[in-house]
Scaffold this motif. Structure first.
Motif, mmCIF file in Angstrom:
data_model
loop_
_atom_site.group_PDB
_atom_site.id
_atom_site.type_symbol
_atom_site.label_atom_id
_atom_site.label_comp_id
_atom_site.label_asym_id
_atom_site.label_seq_id
_atom_site.Cartn_x
_atom_site.Cartn_y
_atom_site.Cartn_z
ATOM 1 N N MET B 96 1.181 -1.010 0.352
ATOM 2 C CA MET B 96 -0.040 -0.103 0.290
ATOM 3 C C MET B 96 0.482 1.183 -0.320
ATOM 4 S SD MET B 96 -2.703 -1.487 2.503
ATOM 5 C CE MET B 96 -4.188 -0.533 1.902
ATOM 6 N N ARG B 97 2.412 1.349 -0.260
ATOM 7 C CA ARG B 97 3.137 2.016 0.175
ATOM 8 C C ARG B 97 2.956 3.257 0.621
ATOM 9 N NH1 ARG B 97 5.005 2.124 -5.530
ATOM 10 N NH2 ARG B 97 7.056 3.395 -4.663
ATOM 11 N N THR B 154 9.959 9.598 0.633
ATOM 12 C CA THR B 154 10.058 9.559 -1.127
ATOM 13 C C THR B 154 10.443 9.137 -1.711
ATOM 14 O OG1 THR B 154 12.030 11.368 -0.016
ATOM 15 C CG2 THR B 154 12.217 10.588 -2.504
ATOM 16 N N VAL B 155 10.633 7.435 -1.411
ATOM 17 C CA VAL B 155 9.505 6.902 -2.051
ATOM 18 C C VAL B 155 8.689 5.732 -2.125
ATOM 19 C CG1 VAL B 155 11.960 6.532 -2.228
ATOM 20 C CG2 VAL B 155 11.424 5.086 -0.659
ATOM 21 N N PHE B 156 7.936 6.370 -1.140
ATOM 22 C CA PHE B 156 6.855 5.561 -0.615
ATOM 23 C C PHE B 156 6.533 4.008 -0.155
ATOM 24 C CE2 PHE B 156 5.057 9.390 -2.049
ATOM 25 C CZ PHE B 156 4.502 10.148 -1.553
ATOM 26 N N PRO B 188 10.562 18.142 6.187
ATOM 27 C CA PRO B 188 9.133 18.640 6.213
ATOM 28 C C PRO B 188 8.138 17.885 6.389
ATOM 29 C CG PRO B 188 9.912 18.481 4.223
ATOM 30 C CD PRO B 188 11.227 17.567 4.604
ATOM 31 N N PRO B 192 1.617 13.280 1.757
ATOM 32 C CA PRO B 192 1.585 11.904 0.572
ATOM 33 C C PRO B 192 0.709 12.719 -1.034
ATOM 34 C CG PRO B 192 -0.309 12.441 2.191
ATOM 35 C CD PRO B 192 0.485 13.484 2.324
ATOM 36 N N ALA B 193 0.907 11.478 -1.961
ATOM 37 C CA ALA B 193 0.714 11.579 -2.899
ATOM 38 C C ALA B 193 -0.604 11.271 -3.272
ATOM 39 C CB ALA B 193 0.968 10.912 -4.289
ATOM 40 N N PHE B 194 -1.518 9.970 -2.543
ATOM 41 C CA PHE B 194 -2.781 10.064 -2.362
ATOM 42 C C PHE B 194 -3.027 9.902 -1.099
ATOM 43 C CE2 PHE B 194 -0.057 8.024 -5.893
ATOM 44 C CZ PHE B 194 -0.784 8.655 -6.512
ATOM 45 N N PRO B 201 -14.248 9.719 -1.608
ATOM 46 C CA PRO B 201 -14.235 8.360 -1.510
ATOM 47 C C PRO B 201 -13.546 7.462 -2.296
ATOM 48 C CG PRO B 201 -16.188 9.157 -0.895
ATOM 49 C CD PRO B 201 -15.577 10.045 -1.557
ATOM 50 N N ALA B 202 -12.198 6.555 -1.652
ATOM 51 C CA ALA B 202 -11.761 6.228 -2.216
ATOM 52 C C ALA B 202 -11.180 4.294 -2.049
ATOM 53 C CB ALA B 202 -10.804 6.388 -3.661
ATOM 54 N N PHE B 204 -8.831 1.335 -1.092
ATOM 55 C CA PHE B 204 -7.024 1.340 -1.294
ATOM 56 C C PHE B 204 -7.261 -0.107 -1.434
ATOM 57 C CE2 PHE B 204 -5.159 5.319 -0.810
ATOM 58 C CZ PHE B 204 -5.573 6.551 -0.360
ATOM 59 N N ALA B 223 10.397 1.178 -7.210
ATOM 60 C CA ALA B 223 11.230 2.060 -6.084
ATOM 61 C C ALA B 223 11.760 1.460 -4.787
ATOM 62 C CB ALA B 223 9.479 2.565 -5.121
#
Lengths: 587, 389
Positions: B96-97, B154-156, B188, B192-194, B201-202, B204, B223
């Motif tokens: 799930m990164r 950085t790389v999730f 910092p 997150p990107a997502f 709603p989504a 995962f 990654a």
């Protein structure tokens, strides 16, 4: 540098599996091999109740604080909740599923509680006098009152004929007021009367009114009961003072028995014998030294309710078991003593008749001044319409209470029903169904079968009135303890009603058994499993892994979403009270 | 600020300085002091994160994944049976990164019961898709936790910082605890990107097709490969900001070494002492400590070992029926580019038994006399006759 780094895929090309769609496109319902069925069923208490009262629904309403609703539910089947809440032999409690878990519910105390605390005016619920047919009810005991009440609810015009001055029959003249206060009886009767029933007291049909005059009625229900106490020793003549237990109970003060030095023997092992002994004790202001109950049955065989026997013993009544009357001894035409032989009793399970056998040669001689006999009742010969078929002292009827005379039905003790109040009420209720079907040209057999409860001998009067389509309950199915998911219940002790202290109560006619306090009643109501009755606990909704339970699927019952329910059965297991069950899918 | 800290408390400070927003954990020896220290801060209102005291490690990781998905920086810590219980969800976390940082205190796995140091618990999670750092001391513990957040975010991918029970977790050392401001500048807030977002709603990790699954697996591997470069850059950046860096491999007196001892974790510290002594005796010996185990820094290893004549791997773990896992991994890396260097695998310090400078010198002596690499790991160096020493 580091911050220049980005995943190799763009932000709008996710590197995480994300679905912004929903899973509704997966019609998991196709995986189903079983489907849940949501249907209320009959609780074992209702099944055991001769009257067929919907006890679990009443408990459910009471749990919501709706005591009036609970009473109204009782009144669907039972016109006499105040009476039954006190004197019923409560077979419901013996079958209560909670009894398999810890202790059964105090169901009789509940009935008493809602009768004493509920306020219901049923006049608005029924179409009073909406039918032109007139019904005569002969006798105002529990069977007669029950028929009159249910016929009135169906809209018939009912007249009750009662030979005595006041109505109530055995309830008024046979049950002592320390068990059933007159005020309680009157309250139940007033409610029945409020349905516009015409009551003719002091009117014995055959005397004050002729049987012929009843021809204007469309149907007659005979609920004349058994009025006379059987008298022992008739072969020996009638010149010694034998008092019938029933006559004594009808007016205890008139028999000059208050002298506590008089040795008084009460022969009999049924409720009447015990009632006589305890009433006499009270007439004698608590002095029971010379009161003895004697019967051939062993203590366990005595037909009287064990709680009545125990209360009598607590009050100091002596009960002698295993002796049957033999000879009497007189001096100067005055009874002085009775001989008893040692006896064993064999009870025929099917007919209920007793066989008394002599064992050994022992004789017990008991001195006696007064003798009261309470060994059963019989029907007075002149109380029935001429020409009616009678056999063995009982009116002959078919299974619907139809006698040999057209338009004449009969019920209660007169046809040999079990001699309990509840059974008499049940008999009257069946009579109402039968008469109603007779008058409307409906088939009583199929009507009864449509609404009868499980394998019992009774039926749901509400369903008879309202028809089959009114709610989701399977009247044929009884929820057993196996269907209860006890994980959702925790053990808690039964609340038993307090009783007056024996020393206090034995000199007063005050009610022996007290009602439960509201706090105790609240606990009892919470203890009830409410077997087979959906109470909206929503366990099925919460446990369904497919969010496929539909809360309002019509007729106030849950349903399931056929597209998504996989038939896993979680709802069925999670249902604490056996409402949800899985059946094989048939597509 | 310089403080005298156990390795566990150094880990806790590293976590706190990274300003996590959610910490979901379950206590287990020898990790408990981390949990307790964080609880203490929580009790004082000084944590600045939501601490979830969950009912198991499985739940700890489930909660961490969910928290991270909402965009919260998430930290947890465990050990031994705890990480074993998490196993299923470790795969979920990388799949799930989610950039969770977890400290694992190496403890021997049952049975039989034991509480001492051994690396099998974390090495059993080799293929779960987590980055894994094996640290050698308390300072490195603190610094690596902070670095791990930056790399992960950085790389999730999630990162495991692994330290050995008691040798690090309970031993106290002077530790430089950096200023919060410095850490804030370096790290910092997590963006997150997502993320789980109630307004959009989504689902995962829904069920995907075969080819989608293959694609996600490949992406995760890519990654991980990227993480090698990122980890190196982050370490350099860290060195610039804090004055301390470690590299992905620690090289010690390697320049002209003919015999190289390869190890990971605290044995590296002990080896420095032994090597100094051996160097004084004129032996050409050096040490290479593997700090980053996943992604495995193959190129750097090959470069560092290309000129070695003999290699000894010393490690505190054993894959039954094979050998030490670091040794196996090292041979695999060398095989494709450098052939013929004998690699001797030594499995020492199992169950937390001590590996002293003397042991290391013996390893060196045995390796020096070895002409052909043994196929089996050397498990006992006490019997000197066996090696002709």
């Amino acid at each position: 540098m580091v911050m220049r780094y980005r995943p190799r895929l763009r932000r709008d090309d996710p590197f995480v599996a994300i679905s912004c769609d929903n899973s509704l496109s997966f019609k998991t319902g196709t995986q189903r091999s079983e489907r849940p069925v949501f249907i209320n069923k009959i609780a074992p208490c209702r099944h055991a109740c001769p009257i067929g009262i919907d006890i679990s629904t009443a408990f459910h309403l009471a749990s919501q604080g709706n005591i009036d609703g609970a009473l109204r539910t009782y009144l669907q089947d039972n016109p006499l909740p105040g009476v039954c809440g006190r004197v019923c032999y409560h077979p419901c409690e013996a079958e209560c599923s909670r009894g398999n878990f810890d202790e059964s519910i105090s169901i009789r105390s509940f009935e008493r509680f809602i009768a004493d605390h509920g306020q219901v005016d049923i006049r608005g619920d029924v179409p009073i006098h909406s039918r032109k047919e007139k019904i005569a009810v002969i006798g105002s005991g529990p069977a007669g009152l029950s028929t009159a009440y249910h016929m009135a609810r169906l809209g018939y015009q009912v007249t009750i004929f009662e030979g005595r001055s006041e109505i109530g029959g055995m309830l008024r003249y046979g049950i002592p007021s320390y068990r059933l206060p007159q005020s309680v009886l009157n309250r139940d009767i007033q409610r029945i009367q409020s349905l516009g029933i015409d009551i003719r007291g002091n009117t014995t049909v055959g005397k004050e009114v002729s049987w012929k005059e009843l021809s204007s009625f469309d149907a007659v229900f005979l609920a004349v009961g058994l009025q006379s106490g059987k008298i022992l020793f008739e072969p020996f003549g009638v010149d010694f003072p034998v008092i019938s237990g029933l006559e004594f109970l009808a007016d205890p003060q008139k028999w000059s028995l208050s002298d506590s030095t008089q040795k008084t023997l009460i022969i009999g092992g049924g409720n009447v014998a015990i009632d006589v002994a305890r009433t006499l004790l009270r007439v004698r202001n608590g002095n029971g030294g010379n009161i003895t109950v004697i019967c051939p049955e062993s203590r366990d065989q005595m037909p009287s309710l064990s709680e009545e026997v125990n209360e009598a013993l607590e009050e100091g009544i002596s009960i002698v078991n295993g002796w049957a009357p033999d000879k009497l001894h007189r001096k100067d035409r005055k009874l002085v003593s009775l001989d008893f032989y040692q006896a064993e009793v064999r009870i025929d399970e099917t007919s209920g008749t007793l066989e008394i056998m002599r064992v050994g040669k022992k004789i017990k001689n008991l001195a006696v001044d007064k003798l009261i006999v309470a060994i059963g009742q019989s029907m007075e010969s002149d109380i029935l319409p001429p020409g009616i078929e009678v056999k063995g002292g009982k009116v002959v009827v078919d299974e619907w209470g139809r006698t040999s005379l057209p338009k004449f039905f009969a019920g209660g003790d007169a046809i040999g029903e079990k001699a309990f109040v509840a059974d008499a009420i049940a008999s009257g209720k069946r009579g109402a169904l039968a008469i109603s079907c007779f008058l409307q040209g409906r088939d009583a057999v199929s009507e009864f079968q449509a609404y009868h409860l499980g394998k019992s001998h009774t039926f749901s009067f509400r369903h008879f009135i309202e028809g089959p389509e009114n709610d989701s309950v399977d009247l044929k199915r009884v929820v057993s303890f196996d269907h209860i998911n006890t994980l959702f219940f925790s053990e808690s002790p039964r609340n038993n009603p307090d009783r007056l202290d024996p020393g206090t109560r034995k000199s007063t006619f005050e009610e022996v058994t007290c009602g439960l306090e509201p706090r105790q009643m609240e606990e009892e109501i919470a203890r009830c499993f409410r077997c087979g009755t959906c109470i909206d606990c929503e366990n099925c909704l919460d446990f369904c892994p497919d969010i496929s339970i539909i809360k309002d699927a019509g007729v106030g019952m849950y349903g399931f979403d056929s597209d998504y329910c996989k038939g896993c059965g979680m709802c069925s297991v999670a249902c604490p009270r056996g409402v949800v069950e899985m059946v094989e899918e048939t597509i | 600020m310089r403080m005298f800290l156990t390795g566990n408390h150094a880990a806790a400070y590293g976590a706190k300085l990274s300003r996590p927003q959610v910490i979901a954990a379950y206590p287990i020896t020898p990790q408990s002091p981390i949990y307790e220290k964080i609880s203490e801060w929580d009790g004082q209102g000084a944590l600045g994160a939501r601490m979830m005291r969950v009912e198991s490690e499985h739940s700890a990781m489930a909660a961490s994944i969910s928290a991270s998905l909402t965009g919260a920086r998430t930290f947890t810590a465990t050990a031994s049976q705890g990480i074993a219980l998490m196993h299923e969800l470790l795969h979920f976390a990388s799949g799930m990164r989610v950039p969770i940082v977890m400290v694992n205190v190496n403890r021997s796995l049952a049975a039989p019961w034991s509480f001492w140091s051994e690396q099998t618990d974390s090495l059993s999670q080799r293929d779960t898709g987590w980055l894994k750092f094996y640290v050698a001391d308390n300072q490195e513990t603190l610094d690596t936790v902070i670095q791990a957040f930056k790399i992960s975010e950085t790389v999730f991918l999630p990162t495991m910082v692994v330290l050995e029970a008691f040798y690090i977790s309970h031993f106290m050392e002077p530790v430089e605890v950096p200023d919060q401001k410095l850490v804030d500048d370096f790290l910092p807030p997590f963006e997150p990107a997502f993320r789980l977002d109630t307004d959009n709603p989504a689902a995962f990790s829904q069920t995907v097709t075969q080819s989608q699954y293959a694609q996600f697996r490949i992406q995760r591997h890519q990654a991980m490969e990227d993480a090698l470069e990122v980890a190196g850059e982050v370490d350099m950046e860290y060195q610039k900001a804090f004055g301390r860096g470690y590299g992905l491999l620690e090289s010690y007196r390697l320049e002209d070494a003919e015999t190289v001892l390869v190890t990971a974790g605290t044995i590296g510290c002990t080896a420095r002492v032994a090597i100094d002594e051996l160097r004084e005796e004129g032996k050409k010996v050096g040490m290479l400590r593997i700090r980053l185990f996943r992604p495995f820094p193959k190129e750097q290893l090959i470069t560092s070992l290309r000129h070695a004549k003999k290699i000894a791997v010393i490690e505190r773990n054993l894959s039954p029926g094979q050998e030490g896992i670091f040794c196996e991994e090292l041979k695999s890396a060398l095989y494709s580019r450098v052939n013929g260097i004998p690699v001797c695998g030594f499995v020492l310090g199992l169950g937390g038994t001590n590996v002293s400078p003397l042991h290391i010198k013996k390893v060196f002596a045995i390796t020096e006399q070895m002409n052909e690499a043994p196929l089996k790991p050397i498990l006992n160096i006490e019997d000197e006759d066996a090696f002709g020493i």
